[in-house]
Motif scaffolding. Structure first.
Motif, PDB file in Angstrom:
ATOM      1  N   TYR A 135      42.429  34.964  28.455  1.00  0.00           N
ATOM      2  CA  TYR A 135      41.491  34.952  29.581  1.00  0.00           C
ATOM      3  C   TYR A 135      41.131  33.503  29.946  1.00  0.00           C
ATOM      4  N   ARG A 136      40.797  32.704  28.945  1.00  0.00           N
ATOM      5  CA  ARG A 136      40.393  31.309  29.198  1.00  0.00           C
ATOM      6  C   ARG A 136      41.519  30.495  29.828  1.00  0.00           C
ATOM      7  N   ILE A 137      42.749  30.772  29.453  1.00  0.00           N
ATOM      8  CA  ILE A 137      43.892  30.050  30.014  1.00  0.00           C
ATOM      9  C   ILE A 137      43.973  30.246  31.530  1.00  0.00           C
ATOM     10  N   LEU A 138      43.511  31.388  32.013  1.00  0.00           N
ATOM     11  CA  LEU A 138      43.581  31.682  33.454  1.00  0.00           C
ATOM     12  C   LEU A 138      42.618  30.831  34.277  1.00  0.00           C
ATOM     13  N   GLY A 139      41.659  30.191  33.655  1.00  0.00           N
ATOM     14  CA  GLY A 139      40.754  29.275  34.347  1.00  0.00           C
ATOM     15  C   GLY A 139      39.748  29.976  35.238  1.00  0.00           C
ATOM     16  N   ASP A 140      39.434  29.347  36.373  1.00  0.00           N
ATOM     17  CA  ASP A 140      38.391  29.827  37.292  1.00  0.00           C
ATOM     18  C   ASP A 140      38.914  30.725  38.410  1.00  0.00           C
ATOM     19  N   LYS A 141      40.121  31.190  38.303  1.00  0.00           N
ATOM     20  CA  LYS A 141      40.717  31.977  39.379  1.00  0.00           C
ATOM     21  C   LYS A 141      39.879  33.196  39.750  1.00  0.00           C
ATOM     22  N   LEU A 142      39.351  33.883  38.744  1.00  0.00           N
ATOM     23  CA  LEU A 142      38.605  35.106  39.023  1.00  0.00           C
ATOM     24  C   LEU A 142      37.311  34.807  39.778  1.00  0.00           C
ATOM     25  N   SER A 143      36.659  33.734  39.445  1.00  0.00           N
ATOM     26  CA  SER A 143      35.419  33.361  40.130  1.00  0.00           C
ATOM     27  C   SER A 143      35.652  33.202  41.631  1.00  0.00           C
ATOM     28  N   ASP A 144      36.687  32.483  41.986  1.00  0.00           N
ATOM     29  CA  ASP A 144      37.007  32.254  43.400  1.00  0.00           C
ATOM     30  C   ASP A 144      37.368  33.559  44.109  1.00  0.00           C
ATOM     31  N   ARG A 145      38.129  34.398  43.452  1.00  0.00           N
ATOM     32  CA  ARG A 145      38.559  35.665  44.059  1.00  0.00           C
ATOM     33  C   ARG A 145      37.391  36.642  44.204  1.00  0.00           C
ATOM     34  N   LEU A 146      36.509  36.626  43.238  1.00  0.00           N
ATOM     35  CA  LEU A 146      35.333  37.488  43.291  1.00  0.00           C
ATOM     36  C   LEU A 146      34.412  37.070  44.434  1.00  0.00           C
ATOM     37  N   SER A 147      34.217  35.786  44.593  1.00  0.00           N
ATOM     38  CA  SER A 147      33.393  35.267  45.683  1.00  0.00           C
ATOM     39  C   SER A 147      33.990  35.618  47.043  1.00  0.00           C
ATOM     40  N   SER A 148      35.293  35.472  47.175  1.00  0.00           N
ATOM     41  CA  SER A 148      35.959  35.833  48.437  1.00  0.00           C
ATOM     42  C   SER A 148      35.818  37.319  48.719  1.00  0.00           C
ATOM     43  N   TYR A 149      35.970  38.140  47.697  1.00  0.00           N
ATOM     44  CA  TYR A 149      35.826  39.578  47.861  1.00  0.00           C
ATOM     45  C   TYR A 149      34.419  39.930  48.318  1.00  0.00           C
ATOM     46  N   ALA A 150      33.427  39.279  47.745  1.00  0.00           N
ATOM     47  CA  ALA A 150      32.036  39.544  48.133  1.00  0.00           C
ATOM     48  C   ALA A 150      31.822  39.254  49.614  1.00  0.00           C
ATOM     49  N   THR A 151      32.418  38.183  50.123  1.00  0.00           N
ATOM     50  CA  THR A 151      32.254  37.867  51.546  1.00  0.00           C
ATOM     51  C   THR A 151      33.011  38.859  52.423  1.00  0.00           C
ATOM     52  N   ASP A 152      34.031  39.504  51.874  1.00  0.00           N
ATOM     53  CA  ASP A 152      34.774  40.520  52.630  1.00  0.00           C
ATOM     54  C   ASP A 152      34.017  41.844  52.728  1.00  0.00           C
ATOM     55  N   ILE A 153      33.262  42.206  51.702  1.00  0.00           N
ATOM     56  CA  ILE A 153      32.656  43.540  51.649  1.00  0.00           C
ATOM     57  C   ILE A 153      31.148  43.572  51.872  1.00  0.00           C
ATOM     58  N   TYR A 154      30.528  42.428  52.063  1.00  0.00           N
ATOM     59  CA  TYR A 154      29.065  42.401  52.079  1.00  0.00           C
ATOM     60  C   TYR A 154      28.451  43.339  53.110  1.00  0.00           C
ATOM     61  N   THR A 155      29.105  43.535  54.259  1.00  0.00           N
ATOM     62  CA  THR A 155      28.536  44.411  55.270  1.00  0.00           C
ATOM     63  C   THR A 155      28.613  45.894  54.862  1.00  0.00           C
ATOM     64  N   GLU A 156      29.423  46.184  53.860  1.00  0.00           N
ATOM     65  CA  GLU A 156      29.523  47.561  53.367  1.00  0.00           C
ATOM     66  C   GLU A 156      28.465  47.886  52.313  1.00  0.00           C
ATOM     67  N   ILE A 157      27.859  46.848  51.735  1.00  0.00           N
ATOM     68  CA  ILE A 157      26.849  47.094  50.701  1.00  0.00           C
ATOM     69  C   ILE A 157      25.464  46.572  51.081  1.00  0.00           C
ATOM     70  N   ILE A 158      25.403  45.840  52.193  1.00  0.00           N
ATOM     71  CA  ILE A 158      24.127  45.312  52.696  1.00  0.00           C
ATOM     72  C   ILE A 158      23.972  45.751  54.139  1.00  0.00           C
ATOM     73  N   GLU A 159      22.817  46.291  54.472  1.00  0.00           N
ATOM     74  CA  GLU A 159      22.534  46.629  55.866  1.00  0.00           C
ATOM     75  C   GLU A 159      21.983  45.378  56.547  1.00  0.00           C
ATOM     76  N   ILE A 160      22.689  44.946  57.589  1.00  0.00           N
ATOM     77  CA  ILE A 160      22.332  43.714  58.287  1.00  0.00           C
ATOM     78  C   ILE A 160      21.336  44.026  59.383  1.00  0.00           C
ATOM     79  N   MET A 161      20.203  43.342  59.328  1.00  0.00           N
ATOM     80  CA  MET A 161      19.141  43.494  60.321  1.00  0.00           C
ATOM     81  C   MET A 161      19.141  42.251  61.223  1.00  0.00           C
ATOM     82  N   GLU A 162      18.865  42.453  62.493  1.00  0.00           N
ATOM     83  CA  GLU A 162      18.796  41.313  63.435  1.00  0.00           C
ATOM     84  C   GLU A 162      17.501  40.583  63.298  1.00  0.00           C
TER      85      GLU A 162
END
Length: 162
Positions: A135-162
Protein backbone atom coordinates in the motif's frame (compact mmCIF):
# COMPACT_ATOMS: atom_id res chain seq x y z
CA UNK A 1 -31.99 13.05 3.17
CA UNK A 2 -29.19 15.12 1.68
CA UNK A 3 -27.30 17.73 3.68
CA UNK A 4 -28.01 21.23 2.34
CA UNK A 5 -25.24 23.71 1.49
CA UNK A 6 -25.11 27.08 -0.22
CA UNK A 7 -23.59 27.24 -3.68
CA UNK A 8 -21.43 30.13 -2.46
CA UNK A 9 -19.71 27.70 -0.05
CA UNK A 10 -18.73 25.41 -2.93
CA UNK A 11 -16.64 27.57 -5.24
CA UNK A 12 -13.38 25.60 -5.49
CA UNK A 13 -12.42 21.93 -5.60
CA UNK A 14 -11.00 22.37 -2.11
CA UNK A 15 -14.34 23.80 -0.89
CA UNK A 16 -16.13 20.82 -2.42
CA UNK A 17 -13.70 18.32 -0.91
CA UNK A 18 -14.16 19.87 2.54
CA UNK A 19 -17.94 19.90 2.12
CA UNK A 20 -18.03 16.23 1.13
CA UNK A 21 -15.87 15.38 4.15
CA UNK A 22 -18.22 17.37 6.33
CA UNK A 23 -21.20 15.47 4.96
CA UNK A 24 -19.37 12.17 5.44
CA UNK A 25 -18.87 13.02 9.10
CA UNK A 26 -22.61 13.57 9.64
CA UNK A 27 -23.64 10.07 8.63
CA UNK A 28 -23.37 6.71 10.29
CA UNK A 29 -22.73 3.70 8.14
CA UNK A 30 -24.81 2.35 6.50
CA UNK A 31 -26.53 5.52 5.35
CA UNK A 32 -29.26 3.93 3.18
CA UNK A 33 -27.90 5.98 0.28
CA UNK A 34 -25.93 3.83 -2.16
CA UNK A 35 -23.73 6.67 -3.39
CA UNK A 36 -22.91 7.83 0.14
CA UNK A 37 -22.33 4.26 1.34
CA UNK A 38 -19.87 3.70 -1.48
CA UNK A 39 -18.05 6.90 -0.66
CA UNK A 40 -18.16 6.00 3.05
CA UNK A 41 -16.50 2.62 2.43
CA UNK A 42 -13.88 4.16 0.17
CA UNK A 43 -13.10 7.13 2.38
CA UNK A 44 -13.05 5.00 5.54
CA UNK A 45 -10.63 2.62 3.83
CA UNK A 46 -8.39 5.50 2.82
CA UNK A 47 -8.40 7.15 6.27
CA UNK A 48 -7.70 3.95 8.18
CA UNK A 49 -5.00 2.81 5.77
CA UNK A 50 -3.29 6.18 6.04
CA UNK A 51 -3.49 6.24 9.83
CA UNK A 52 -2.47 2.68 10.62
CA UNK A 53 -2.88 0.26 7.76
CA UNK A 54 -5.03 -2.82 7.54
CA UNK A 55 -4.97 -3.49 11.26
CA UNK A 56 -6.38 -0.03 11.92
CA UNK A 57 -9.03 -0.60 9.25
CA UNK A 58 -10.07 -3.83 10.95
CA UNK A 59 -10.00 -2.35 14.44
CA UNK A 60 -12.24 0.59 13.52
CA UNK A 61 -14.53 -0.96 10.91
CA UNK A 62 -14.69 -4.59 12.05
CA UNK A 63 -18.31 -4.48 13.22
CA UNK A 64 -19.45 -3.17 9.86
CA UNK A 65 -17.31 -5.71 7.99
CA UNK A 66 -18.75 -8.48 10.16
CA UNK A 67 -22.32 -7.31 9.45
CA UNK A 68 -21.68 -7.17 5.70
CA UNK A 69 -19.44 -10.18 5.52
CA UNK A 70 -15.93 -9.97 4.17
CA UNK A 71 -16.95 -10.92 0.62
CA UNK A 72 -19.54 -8.16 0.30
CA UNK A 73 -17.21 -5.62 1.91
CA UNK A 74 -14.36 -6.62 -0.38
CA UNK A 75 -16.61 -6.48 -3.44
CA UNK A 76 -17.94 -3.04 -2.51
CA UNK A 77 -14.46 -1.72 -1.72
CA UNK A 78 -13.01 -3.06 -4.96
CA UNK A 79 -15.93 -1.63 -6.94
CA UNK A 80 -15.28 1.80 -5.43
CA UNK A 81 -11.52 1.58 -5.92
CA UNK A 82 -12.09 0.71 -9.57
CA UNK A 83 -14.65 3.49 -9.92
CA UNK A 84 -11.99 6.05 -8.94
CA UNK A 85 -9.40 4.38 -11.23
CA UNK A 86 -7.43 3.01 -8.28
CA UNK A 87 -7.05 -0.39 -9.92
CA UNK A 88 -3.71 -1.07 -8.28
CA UNK A 89 -5.32 -0.67 -4.85
CA UNK A 90 -8.16 -2.99 -5.86
CA UNK A 91 -5.60 -5.59 -6.92
CA UNK A 92 -3.77 -5.23 -3.61
CA UNK A 93 -6.96 -5.83 -1.66
CA UNK A 94 -8.04 -8.67 -3.96
CA UNK A 95 -4.74 -10.37 -3.13
CA UNK A 96 -4.67 -9.80 0.63
CA UNK A 97 -7.81 -8.52 2.32
CA UNK A 98 -9.79 -11.72 2.77
CA UNK A 99 -6.82 -13.67 4.14
CA UNK A 100 -5.86 -10.75 6.41
CA UNK A 101 -9.42 -10.60 7.72
CA UNK A 102 -9.46 -14.33 8.44
CA UNK A 103 -6.16 -14.06 10.29
CA UNK A 104 -7.34 -10.94 12.14
CA UNK A 105 -10.39 -12.82 13.42
CA UNK A 106 -8.22 -15.79 14.36
CA UNK A 107 -5.90 -13.51 16.34
CA UNK A 108 -8.85 -11.84 18.03
CA UNK A 109 -10.27 -15.25 19.04
CA UNK A 110 -7.04 -17.13 19.78
CA UNK A 111 -6.57 -16.29 23.45
CA UNK A 112 -7.42 -19.81 24.62
CA UNK A 113 -4.81 -21.70 22.64
CA UNK A 114 -1.41 -20.08 23.28
CA UNK A 115 0.68 -22.39 21.09
CA UNK A 116 -1.57 -21.93 18.07
CA UNK A 117 -1.96 -18.27 18.97
CA UNK A 118 1.74 -17.53 18.48
CA UNK A 119 1.69 -19.02 14.99
CA UNK A 120 -1.49 -17.19 14.00
CA UNK A 121 -0.20 -13.88 15.34
CA UNK A 122 3.11 -14.30 13.48
CA UNK A 123 1.32 -15.21 10.25
CA UNK A 124 -1.05 -12.25 10.61
CA UNK A 125 1.72 -9.72 11.22
CA UNK A 126 3.89 -11.09 8.40
CA UNK A 127 1.04 -10.73 5.91
CA UNK A 128 0.03 -7.39 7.42
CA UNK A 129 3.54 -6.03 6.95
CA UNK A 130 3.60 -7.23 3.35
CA UNK A 131 0.18 -5.78 2.45
CA UNK A 132 0.79 -2.48 4.23
CA UNK A 133 4.16 -2.20 2.51
CA UNK A 134 2.54 -2.70 -0.88
CA UNK A 135 0.00 0.00 0.00
CA UNK A 136 2.75 2.47 0.98
CA UNK A 137 4.64 1.83 -2.27
CA UNK A 138 1.61 3.16 -4.18
CA UNK A 139 2.16 6.62 -2.65
CA UNK A 140 -0.49 9.37 -2.70
CA UNK A 141 -2.38 8.16 -5.76
CA UNK A 142 -5.51 7.25 -3.82
CA UNK A 143 -5.72 10.65 -2.13
CA UNK A 144 -5.78 12.45 -5.47
CA UNK A 145 -8.31 10.05 -6.98
CA UNK A 146 -10.57 10.24 -3.96
CA UNK A 147 -10.56 14.03 -4.06
CA UNK A 148 -11.39 14.03 -7.78
CA UNK A 149 -14.21 11.57 -7.20
CA UNK A 150 -15.65 13.78 -4.46
CA UNK A 151 -15.78 16.73 -6.86
CA UNK A 152 -17.55 14.51 -9.41
CA UNK A 153 -20.30 13.29 -7.07
CA UNK A 154 -20.84 16.13 -4.62
CA UNK A 155 -24.14 17.21 -6.19
CA UNK A 156 -25.48 13.68 -5.64
CA UNK A 157 -24.81 13.74 -1.89
CA UNK A 158 -25.24 17.46 -1.13
CA UNK A 159 -28.34 19.49 -1.89
CA UNK A 160 -27.16 22.78 -3.37
CA UNK A 161 -29.05 25.86 -2.23
CA UNK A 162 -28.83 29.22 -4.02
Amino acid sequence: MKIKMKRSELQTDNDIWNAVLSVYGKYDFPTNDEKMDGFFILFNYYCEMESGGHECLFNWFSKDIEKMGIQLYLNRLMKMLQKVDAHEYAELERNHLEELWTLFLAVENSGNNELNSENVVAEFYNLLEKADGEYRILGDKLSDRLSSYATDIYTEIIEIME
